[in-house]
Design a protein around this motif. Structure first.
Motif, PDB file in Angstrom:
ATOM      1  N   ARG A 165      32.530  36.806 -26.833  1.00 44.63           N
ATOM      2  CA  ARG A 165      32.675  35.568 -27.592  1.00 44.63           C
ATOM      3  C   ARG A 165      34.120  35.392 -28.039  1.00 44.63           C
ATOM      4  O   ARG A 165      34.763  36.354 -28.476  1.00 44.63           O
ATOM      5  CB  ARG A 165      31.754  35.578 -28.819  1.00 44.63           C
ATOM      6  N   ASN A 196      33.614  22.716 -25.734  1.00 40.15           N
ATOM      7  CA  ASN A 196      32.360  23.162 -25.133  1.00 40.15           C
ATOM      8  C   ASN A 196      32.358  22.774 -23.656  1.00 40.15           C
ATOM      9  O   ASN A 196      32.900  21.736 -23.274  1.00 40.15           O
ATOM     10  CB  ASN A 196      31.184  22.505 -25.847  1.00 40.15           C
ATOM     11  N   VAL A 219      34.204  27.213 -23.992  1.00 37.04           N
ATOM     12  CA  VAL A 219      33.135  28.150 -24.365  1.00 37.04           C
ATOM     13  C   VAL A 219      31.768  27.501 -24.156  1.00 37.04           C
ATOM     14  O   VAL A 219      31.679  26.281 -24.010  1.00 37.04           O
ATOM     15  CB  VAL A 219      33.248  28.569 -25.856  1.00 37.04           C
ATOM     16  N   GLN A 223      29.550  30.345 -28.006  1.00 37.33           N
ATOM     17  CA  GLN A 223      30.957  30.715 -28.194  1.00 37.33           C
ATOM     18  C   GLN A 223      31.462  31.673 -27.124  1.00 37.33           C
ATOM     19  O   GLN A 223      32.549  32.218 -27.252  1.00 37.33           O
ATOM     20  CB  GLN A 223      31.177  31.383 -29.570  1.00 37.33           C
TER      21      GLN A 223
END
Lengths: 433, 433
Positions: A165, A196, A219, A223
């Motif tokens: 992450r 995103n 991500v 995440q």
């Protein structure tokens, strides 16, 4: 040059940047271009291919075997590789992917192909430099030397935790200026912007522009770091968007350029012209309908092109401002306050213009009533045209439709018809017919 | 929030990115915005100022003393600092510069202010990382740590000779992966793109886009390194250019947005509307002139809005494609071949549209001659409109005038008049009047 003296040609081309060679190839015919491409090594030709005009690239790729394309693609970054493959016909896509030798590269390209072209996923590349928070600066430097080989430009180093992450970033500068036994977790900057993978390309542009980013990590919902988008890709997308909107406003659909074939240009232009034709027929029917009523005032008909033109111009102006404001996210406040402002603006502009028209008609026709009828209609028509031009893109935007289609022929045509209709109604009222 | 509980506010704002704070300040009234700005330290506020809307920034700067502005400016990179100063009135510019304490920064800003805004000199920043070819990698690393402090993003390290002439570049990556006793001259990449300080901003954009550069060094006529331009500044210029062209095509001059005052919007829109009014009066005069000749064919007058609309639409389409092609440098070949292509295209589109119109007029009016006259004129009008739309921007471009002004109202209005004139001439000819 094309007389097969390979050595000379090779020497000559070695001095050129690949973007320049691409430009030269775009000018050559296919046979010549293929000859040059086969002459050069795949590292150079892959870069050249990326820079070529899309139509020409398609032709060149048709003439290469799946194996040859796969070789070119192995040299490219994953985002460019995925772009090239997605341009191929469905069945060839699988052939080419199967021929890619590097298994990691193959898997990454497959992953990228699965994303929608217009999302962050469709823009991102898998190449990036990633470090774990538990590493030390010295260990990090060692490993970065390995990772950085695959990455054309480093920009930022992304810091991830054990679950991959994204938790921070580092610049090479930070790394160089840090002590070698420090832990990455200590020197990382936790303030990292990301997008995103499902975000719209347009939103990615806005984020990168607003925060002046040169690269942004991508991500997923957890995440987890999936890839990154660099500014040079964004610049290309921005250019395309701007070109597309400009063409839409001029009544041209699809991304055509002046060198496209007459067939392609017709396909892009004719539908909008047809809309104009329908509008013109509408205007004809309205005028015919009012013919008997205005038999004594034939002069009124001679002002319809003026009324139609003004309605069209005002409509395009107001819709262009709204469309641009929406694209830049700076249309604030309610629709109502927008419409009131546009109404005031149109009333002001309309009154100034109507004053000139009033004097002109009065002097040339010697009839105050006719002058009053025409100039009053002009004010009303301009106000209505301004309101339509403001309301339609705002409405389309609310409905989730690209408001850019509202500028140009669409607004012009509808405003022509409404304008002429209003003109005759008001003239009838004022002249008491 | 504005109830003077400074601590709360401070805490709140600390979490925001400066671009977000700028957005909030743009929404507040001047007094509130000033209050927030005075609360924050000059490092943050200088960044916020750069991101604010130009009009709001101007108001804030008016409320700051020369000393306060100088403090803000000391925190900014030279290019941003010069931009802010150039927005001030002449007499304040000198006051502010005099208050800057850092003598180097002062001299650099003075230098940048001397360049024209639309040139490479006007875009560049003095901040860059520069090494001499005689240094070793180890020495270089030491000194870079010092230089890099002033430079937000390193991008490339530029290699110069003793005369400060640009002779190559290095990336931080190259430096990290090199052995520490190597000389810079050995590891440098001599293949470095640069732009001349006098180059047009648009040319800089083209170079950076073509070669996918993220930063480009700026040199004078003797190859002496003067500064560098980064891609984030270019992105802003691109956006402005695209917005300006879009607005020009819609008949709006000057860079206005939907939140500008009614006076500013009127100034940007009214001149073009006035042009439309003049065109409309011209159309009126033409129709009046043909009135007696066509007394038996009143129906012809009802088709003028259609003819005018089609002439306008076709003209805007062809000029938009040419204007865009010129901007992208992909209009190749002679003017003649362009005009012939446009003529063929217009003839094709025109014939298809004319066929529909012919059937419509024939069916509704029951007169083959009228139908023939109207539809033949339509074809000719479309061809002429296409040629005008193609020729005018090409001609303007040859004369060194921005072809973008040729789209929109200018083309529409002239095509309206020519179209209507041609329409009546041809109708007269065919109907034998």
């Amino acid at each position: 040059i094309e007389e097969k003296n390979d050595k000379e040609l090779h020497k000559l081309l070695d001095d050129f940047h690949y973007a320049d060679i691409a430009e030269i190839l775009d000018e050559l015919n296919l046979e010549e271009a293929m000859y040059v491409i086969k002459l050069l090594d795949s590292e150079t030709t892959s870069d050249i291919l990326m820079e070529m005009d899309e139509d020409n690239r398609e032709k060149v790729l048709k003439n290469l075997s799946a194996k040859e394309i796969a070789e070119e693609i192995e040299e490219l970054d994953t985002d460019d590789a995925a772009d090239i493959i997605s341009e191929l016909p469905e069945d060839r896509q699988q052939d080419v992917i199967a021929q890619i030798e590097d298994e990691d590269h193959k898997a990454e390209i497959r992953e990228l192909l699965a994303y929608d072209e217009d999302t962050a996923g469709g823009l991102m590349a898998k190449e990036l430099v990633k470090v774990y928070e538990t590493w030390t600066v010295a260990g990090c430097m060692r490993r970065i030397r390995g990772q950085a080989k695959d990455v054309t430009r480093v920009h930022s180093i992304y810091v991830v935790d054990k679950q991959e992450r994204l938790i921070g970033r580092l610049s090479l500068k930070d790394l160089i200026t840090a002590k070698s036994d420090q832990k990455i977790a200590e020197i990382k900057n936790s303030n990292v912007d990301s997008v995103n993978v499902k975000d719209d390309a347009e939103d990615v542009i806005k984020v990168m522009q607003k925060y002046d980013l040169e690269a942004v990590p991508v991500v997923d919902d957890n995440q987890k770091l999936l890839g990154r988008i660099t500014i040079d890709d964004i610049v290309d997308v921005m250019k395309e968007e701007a070109d597309k909107d400009y063409q839409l406003a001029a009544g041209i659909t699809g991304d055509v350029d002046s060198d496209d074939s007459i067939y392609q240009l017709t396909k892009a232009r004719l539908p909008w012209l047809f809309l104009g034709l329908v509008g013109g027929v509408g205007a004809f029917l309205i005028m015919e309908g009012f013919q008997s009523a205005f038999s004594k005032y034939a002069v009124l008909f001679f002002f319809t092109p003026l009324i139609a033109a003004m309605a069209g111009n005002v409509g395009v102006q107001s819709s262009a401002i709204i469309v641009q404001g929406l694209a830049n996210d700076d249309v604030k406040g309610s629709i109502n306050s927008r419409l009131i402002k546009e109404m005031l603006l149109a009333a002001l502009n309309g009154s100034i213009l109507a004053l000139f028209l009033f004097v002109f008609v009065w002097v040339t026709q010697g009839d105050v009533n006719t002058a009053l009828a025409i100039s009053t209609s002009l004010v009303v028509v301009i106000i209505v045209a301004g309101l339509i031009g403001t309301f339609v893109p705002l409405f389309l935007n609310k409905q989730g439709i690209d408001p850019a289609i509202a500028t140009g022929p669409f607004i012009t045509t509808s405003n022509d018809i409404f304008g002429i209709l209003i003109y005759f109604w008001i003239a009838k009222l004022i002249l008491g017919i």
